[in-house]
Every structure is written in C-alpha cells, then in structure tokens.
Design a protein around this motif. Structure first.
Motif, PDB file in Angstrom:
ATOM      1  N   THR A 192       0.832  -1.211   0.000  1.00  0.00           N
ATOM      2  CA  THR A 192       0.000   0.000   0.000  1.00  0.00           C
ATOM      3  C   THR A 192       0.862   1.253   0.000  1.00  0.00           C
ATOM      4  O   THR A 192       0.524   2.256  -0.641  1.00  0.00           O
ATOM      5  N   GLU A 193       1.986   1.213   0.716  1.00  0.00           N
ATOM      6  CA  GLU A 193       2.871   2.380   0.798  1.00  0.00           C
ATOM      7  C   GLU A 193       3.457   2.765  -0.549  1.00  0.00           C
ATOM      8  O   GLU A 193       3.896   3.904  -0.735  1.00  0.00           O
ATOM      9  N   LYS A 194       3.490   1.830  -1.503  1.00  0.00           N
ATOM     10  CA  LYS A 194       4.072   2.106  -2.824  1.00  0.00           C
ATOM     11  C   LYS A 194       3.048   2.707  -3.790  1.00  0.00           C
ATOM     12  O   LYS A 194       3.393   3.033  -4.924  1.00  0.00           O
ATOM     13  N   ILE A 195       1.811   2.835  -3.348  1.00  0.00           N
ATOM     14  CA  ILE A 195       0.762   3.386  -4.209  1.00  0.00           C
ATOM     15  C   ILE A 195       0.847   4.909  -4.203  1.00  0.00           C
ATOM     16  O   ILE A 195       1.212   5.523  -3.196  1.00  0.00           O
ATOM     17  N   HIS A 196       0.522   5.498  -5.336  1.00  0.00           N
ATOM     18  CA  HIS A 196       0.579   6.956  -5.473  1.00  0.00           C
ATOM     19  C   HIS A 196      -0.303   7.614  -4.399  1.00  0.00           C
ATOM     20  O   HIS A 196      -1.416   7.156  -4.142  1.00  0.00           O
ATOM     21  N   PRO A 197       0.180   8.687  -3.763  1.00  0.00           N
ATOM     22  CA  PRO A 197      -0.596   9.335  -2.693  1.00  0.00           C
ATOM     23  C   PRO A 197      -2.013   9.725  -3.102  1.00  0.00           C
ATOM     24  O   PRO A 197      -2.935   9.676  -2.280  1.00  0.00           O
ATOM     25  N   ASP A 198      -2.200  10.090  -4.363  1.00  0.00           N
ATOM     26  CA  ASP A 198      -3.527  10.506  -4.824  1.00  0.00           C
ATOM     27  C   ASP A 198      -4.533   9.355  -4.823  1.00  0.00           C
ATOM     28  O   ASP A 198      -5.746   9.588  -4.756  1.00  0.00           O
ATOM     29  N   GLU A 199      -4.048   8.104  -4.945  1.00  0.00           N
ATOM     30  CA  GLU A 199      -4.953   6.945  -4.988  1.00  0.00           C
ATOM     31  C   GLU A 199      -4.857   6.065  -3.752  1.00  0.00           C
ATOM     32  O   GLU A 199      -5.595   5.089  -3.626  1.00  0.00           O
ATOM     33  N   GLN A 200      -3.959   6.415  -2.818  1.00  0.00           N
ATOM     34  CA  GLN A 200      -3.708   5.538  -1.675  1.00  0.00           C
ATOM     35  C   GLN A 200      -4.930   5.380  -0.783  1.00  0.00           C
ATOM     36  O   GLN A 200      -5.287   4.256  -0.386  1.00  0.00           O
ATOM     37  N   GLN A 201      -5.633   6.476  -0.462  1.00  0.00           N
ATOM     38  CA  GLN A 201      -6.802   6.377   0.402  1.00  0.00           C
ATOM     39  C   GLN A 201      -7.924   5.619  -0.284  1.00  0.00           C
ATOM     40  O   GLN A 201      -8.627   4.814   0.350  1.00  0.00           O
TER      41      GLN A 201
END
Length: 502
Positions: A192-201
């Motif tokens: 999850t930490e490797k996901i782009h901040p815009d799509e993480q939530q």
C-alpha cells in the motif's frame, strides 16, 4: 527332565512363517528389490516379483544372471554395472536416477538406492531398491512446461498473480522472471505504501471493504511503483475463495495487471477526440468570428458616416454611443482572441502584486450600472471592510468583468449583485443575477471553449473558458449555479492571505 530350548521343528516352522511373511511384504511393496553378489560378477541372488516387469522373465529365472545377460542393450547393462562398481568402491550408500527400456519398449526412469550388505569372510552383497518414477517425471515435466507457459504469459502480459491471507494481512505475490514464476511474501501495508498518494486512500477504502466482506469481488486501478522505480498503472482483480467460521473472508485470490499501455492508449484516444473536437470547434469559431467582427465594424463605419450627417446634438450623441459600444465589443473580441493565442502557446503572463480588493470590485458597480437595462440594479455587496491580497490584479479584474458582462447580457430586469467574502483559505467572489438562467444539461459545458448558449447574443464563447484558465493558474476553483428563469451565480475561489486594511 524337560529341555528349556525350543524344539527344532518349532524353530523351523517359525522361520518358515517369518520367511513367508517377509516374502509377502516384499511382494506387496510397490518397488523393485534385488540383491547382487559383488564377489560373483554382480550376479543376482534375489529379485522381487516386480522385477518381472522390467525383464519380462519370472523373477526366479533372474537369479544367477548378470545385467549383461538380462539387458539386450550392452550400453544399458554397462551403465548399471558402472553404478554398482561406484558403490563397491566408495563403500557408501548412493542414490541416482537410472533409465532403461522395459520389455514393452517403454523408456522408464528408475529412482534407485544401492548399498552394501557386509558378509563375514565373503564379498558383500549389493542391495538395491528402486521405484519407477516414469509417470512422476512425466507429471513434473508437464508441470514445468505449464509453469513455463504460465510464466511467459504473465511476463508478456505483465500479470502478477496473488493470494491474500486476509486475516494475517500478508500475501503471496508471484511474478515472472527469465521464464520462471517466482513467489515472494509481502505485507498488505508494504504494498500500500508504494501506491501513489492521490490513490492511496481510495485503495485502502476499497480493499478494506473487500476484506470486511462487503463485496465478494475486487476490481480497481491505481498508480504504483512496487515493481519499478517509476509509477505505473496497475489493475487489481480478485475474488474471495475461503471464508472463516463467521462467514468473513479469510483468503482471496486474484491478479495484478500492468495497464499502463492501456491507459496511454485511452489518453491517446481521448486526445485524438479532443483534437478532432477542437478542430471542429475552431472551424465553427472562425466562421462565427467573421460574423462577430463584421457586426461591430459595420456599425462603426455606418454610424461614423451618419455622425457627419447628423442634424441635432441628440442624434450625434446617440450615434456616438453606438460607436463606443461597438468599439468596446471589438476590443473585447480582439482581447479574447489574443488571450486564447497566449494560452495555446503557454505565454499567458501573470504579474503578482499587492493590492486592495475593493480596487477591482468597487469601480465595476458604476461602470456596469451605466451598461445595464433601466430595470436592472447593479449592486456591489460589501461588509464595509477592505483587504490587501497578493495576486494577479489584471487577470482577476478580467474574470470579474467577464462575469458581470455576461450578467448584463442576460438580465433584463431585477438585479445583479456581486462581491466577495473571506474564507479559511483565501477569498470567494461571486456575481449573482436574476436573468434567464442556464438549463441543467448545459451547466457542465459553460466553461468550455466556443460555447454560446444564446446564438442571438454578442460574444465569442471564449470569455468563460479564459476565466477558467486564469483561475486554474491561480490554483483556485471556478463554478456556476443556475436555474432557468431565476438567474445564475458565477463564482470563483482562490487561495491567498487577505490582510484587513486598517
């Protein structure tokens, strides 16, 4: 006196019983069991019944013969003899795979273990135990071939299979490398930490809902840089395949798929459609522009001629007002065209200065009151205070005057109210009219280029599009709220730090 030793007949019977038992056991065990005499040219001294399958002879007839006498192919016989000699020389138990052709001409793979059995005063026996692993090897080879095909398919399609242990929040993630499937275990959070901040939530919300059992399947796309240093688009697809005693998901299975190329294709198609639409709209714009420019020019030329022939001062003033109005519209038209040209070339300049908000709002009240219909009241609404902000004064003035110009154009009675208020992040500005209003189906396209909702009103359909670009470059938001027959409210909000004028 009775003897304490067992009767010889009893011992003989027990020996026969034990020999029969051992013989039955050996006959029942699904393996080839044999014994060779290393001191007598490695001749068989025992062969289990299953040996008949290899040599096509009664197992009793195998005893006393060597491999050279039993195998038709001397090369195969020599290979077996070489292994026997290795065991005898090393005095160690050895295990290896041997191949031979049976009596039906089938190539068999034999897993064999050979060891020495010492004999007092004599050469040791060589004990051999073999298992036919031909089918097992075939299955392994088929599995390897299937795994290779799967690996190549995953590699070509950039597909990563996964199995998720929902309870322990760990997953087995598989990926292809050099034609092989490699398995690795990861934690849910490390991925999850490797996901782009815009799509993480969004990712957390969807996956957590899936883990709680709110949905039986999973499908979402996001940007991630788990498999590379750069972000790529991944699509995650999954299904629950195991539930706990409470009916909650305990294990799920699915794939990750690299859809970067698909996304790029979508963008290319979208860009193509936008380009085609832009070309269509530009063609319509050029056709409309020739008419829009010709109208004020004709008015200027025509009424300039009439001005020279006017007999009264009242008539002259009327002609001058028409000429002035046409001049203003022509200047606005040219200004819009120049702004669009600057936007297209990325040369729309912004000069930031500190100024008072009332400087750009208050003067508009009188200016637009003169342009409004007699039954329309133009009112600047204020809380009595003034504020300093740092922004692009000219461009903000352009947005406000554009909003007011549209309000004047579509309002024949009632009022036009405009102003601003301070927000937590900056300012919110608005222009509210009691004009004709805009239909709901047209609201989403109001800020698009070349859009004219009333073809009988003057305008290029560029003003609101330019306003949207200006507010966007100021990192703000722009919008409209409207109802047919009741009027419209055009607004924008920009981030800044207002300071009250003391």
């Amino acid at each position: 006196m009775m003897s304490v030793f067992p009767d010889e007949k009893v011992l003989e019977q027990e020996y026969k019983d034990l020999s029969g038992l051992l013989s039955n056991i050996v006959s029942s065990v699904p393996m080839y069991l044999f014994v060779k005499d290393t001191g007598n040219d490695f001749r068989y001294v025992y062969a289990s019944p299953m040996m008949e399958q290899l040599f096509g002879q009664y197992h009793g007839d195998i005893v006393g013969k060597t491999d050279f006498e039993l195998f038709n192919d001397p090369v195969v016989a020599q290979a077996f003899r070489d292994k026997d000699l290795d065991v005898l020389k090393s005095r160690k138990t050895q295990r290896f795979i041997e191949q031979m052709i049976d009596r039906e001409g089938v190539l068999r793979s034999i897993d064999t273990m050979k060891m020495l059995v010492p004999r007092e005063g004599k050469a040791p026996y060589l004990l051999g135990m073999s298992w036919d692993i031909t089918r097992q090897q075939q299955i392994e080879e088929e599995q390897q071939e299937n795994n290779k095909r799967l690996a190549l398919s995953c590699q070509a399609g950039k597909i990563y299979p996964w199995i998720w242990d929902v309870i322990n929040e760990t997953a087995e993630l598989s990926f292809a490398k050099d034609g092989e499937i490699i398995h690795t275990f990861i934690t849910h959070e490390s991925f999850t930490e490797k996901i782009h901040p815009d799509e993480q939530q969004m990712y957390r919300d969807v996956v957590n809902a899936f883990a709680r059992g709110e949905t039986d399947s999973l499908r979402l796309s996001f940007r991630c840089h788990y498999f590379s240093d750069e972000y790529v688009w991944l699509e995650k697809i999954g299904e629950v395949y195991e539930y706990d005693k409470d009916g909650k998901p305990s294990k799920a299975i699915g794939i990750l798929r690299d859809i970067t190329v698909d996304k790029q294709h979508e963008e290319d198609v979208r860009a193509k459609h936008l380009a085609e639409e832009s070309d269509r709209m530009k063609s319509a714009f050029i056709a409309n522009m020739s008419h829009e420019i010709r109208t004020p020019l004709n008015a200027i030329v025509g009424f300039s001629t009439l001005l020279a022939q006017a007999d009264t001062e009242e008539e002259k003033q009327e002609y001058l007002q028409i000429i002035q109005s046409s001049n203003e519209f022509l200047l606005q038209l040219i200004g819009d065209i120049l702004d669009i040209s600057k936007i297209e070339s990325g040369k729309l300049e912004f000069v930031y200065t500190t100024f008072r908000l009332n400087e750009i709002f208050q003067p508009q009240e009188r200016a637009f009151s003169l342009r409004a219909e007699p039954d329309v009241k133009v009112c600047f609404e204020t809380d009595g205070n003034d504020y300093y902000i740092e922004s692009e004064k000219t461009r903000l003035t352009q947005v406000i005057t554009n909003f007011l110009s549209n309000a004047i154009k579509f309002t024949s009675s009632g009022s036009i109210r405009f102003g601003y208020r301070i927000t937590e992040t900056g300012i919110y500005a608005y222009v509210t009219d009691t004009g004709t209003g805009i239909a709901k189906e047209h609201l989403s396209s109001v800020f698009d280029r070349f859009v004219k909702l009333d073809m009988f009103k003057q305008g290029t359909g560029l003003g609101l599009s330019i306003c949207k670009t200006i507010i966007s470059m100021l990192k703000g938001e722009i919008g409209v709220e409207s109802e047919v027959g009741k009027g419209s409210t055009f607004w924008f909000a920009i981030p800044c730090t207002p300071i009250k004028v003391s």
